[in-house]
Design a protein around this motif. Structure first.
Motif, PDB file in Angstrom:
ATOM      1  N   CYS A  21       0.834  -1.194   0.000  1.00 30.19           N
ATOM      2  CA  CYS A  21       0.000   0.000   0.000  1.00 30.19           C
ATOM      3  C   CYS A  21       0.875   1.253   0.000  1.00 30.19           C
ATOM      4  O   CYS A  21       1.783   1.391   0.822  1.00 30.19           O
ATOM      5  N   CYS A  24       0.030   3.272   3.601  1.00 31.14           N
ATOM      6  CA  CYS A  24       0.466   2.865   4.937  1.00 31.14           C
ATOM      7  C   CYS A  24       1.542   1.779   4.916  1.00 31.14           C
ATOM      8  O   CYS A  24       2.039   1.392   5.972  1.00 31.14           O
ATOM      9  N   CYS A  35      -6.738  -1.538   0.369  1.00 33.06           N
ATOM     10  CA  CYS A  35      -5.901  -1.872   1.525  1.00 33.06           C
ATOM     11  C   CYS A  35      -6.785  -2.234   2.719  1.00 33.06           C
ATOM     12  O   CYS A  35      -7.676  -1.479   3.089  1.00 33.06           O
ATOM     13  N   CYS A  38      -5.916   0.732   5.655  1.00 33.61           N
ATOM     14  CA  CYS A  38      -6.242   2.160   5.535  1.00 33.61           C
ATOM     15  C   CYS A  38      -7.234   2.446   4.409  1.00 33.61           C
ATOM     16  O   CYS A  38      -7.568   3.591   4.170  1.00 33.61           O
TER      17      CYS A  38
HETATM   18 ZN   LIG Z   1      -2.864   1.034   3.488  1.00 29.10          ZN
END
Ligand SMILES: [Zn+2]
Length: 129
Positions: A21, A24, A35, A38
């Motif tokens: 990702c 994050c 994701c 997040c």
């Molecule tokens: Zn993420």
């Protein structure tokens, strides 16, 4: 066994490709569209490390038919270096000798033959490191 999900995941299975990702840094394998941490939607492709350790495992004595010639065999949840977890057969060892915490590495192997035509499916398996 051969769901559309399986076929869709073949590129990842062949290349051990995961999605990291951009927001994050969470690594998903197989890659996801969103994701799980997040809800981000932008990823970069990363190759998973080929080394890890056994988190837990089970020894299969009564398998599904395609694996009937391979019993007993061990299926382990392996945490690769970096933290991504995969589920994999552990081969090239006596299942009775596998221990939690044992170091293993992934190798590209034949997974099974399908039907009379002997179509081969390949993917990763773990071997003692
Ligand atoms: Zn993420």
């Amino acid at each position: 066994m051969f769901s559309s999900r399986y076929w869709r995941e073949i590129p990842q299975r062949y290349r051990m490709e995961a999605a990291k990702c951009s927001g994050c840094g969470t690594v998903s394998f197989p890659p996801r569209l969103i994701c799980p941490k997040c809800k981000g939607r932008t990823f970069e492709k990363v190759r998973l490390p080929d080394q890890g350790k056994v988190l837990t495992y089970t020894v299969i004595h009564v398998p599904a038919t395609p694996f009937k010639d391979e019993v007993p065999f061990a299926i382990a949840v392996v945490e690769l270096d970096g933290g991504v977890r995969i589920t994999s057969q552990v081969v090239d060892c006596d299942p009775a000798t596998i221990r939690i915490g044992q170091r293993v590495r992934t190798e590209f192997r034949k997974l099974q033959e399908v039907g009379d035509a002997g179509v081969l499916c390949y993917g990763y398996k773990c071997v003692p490191a």
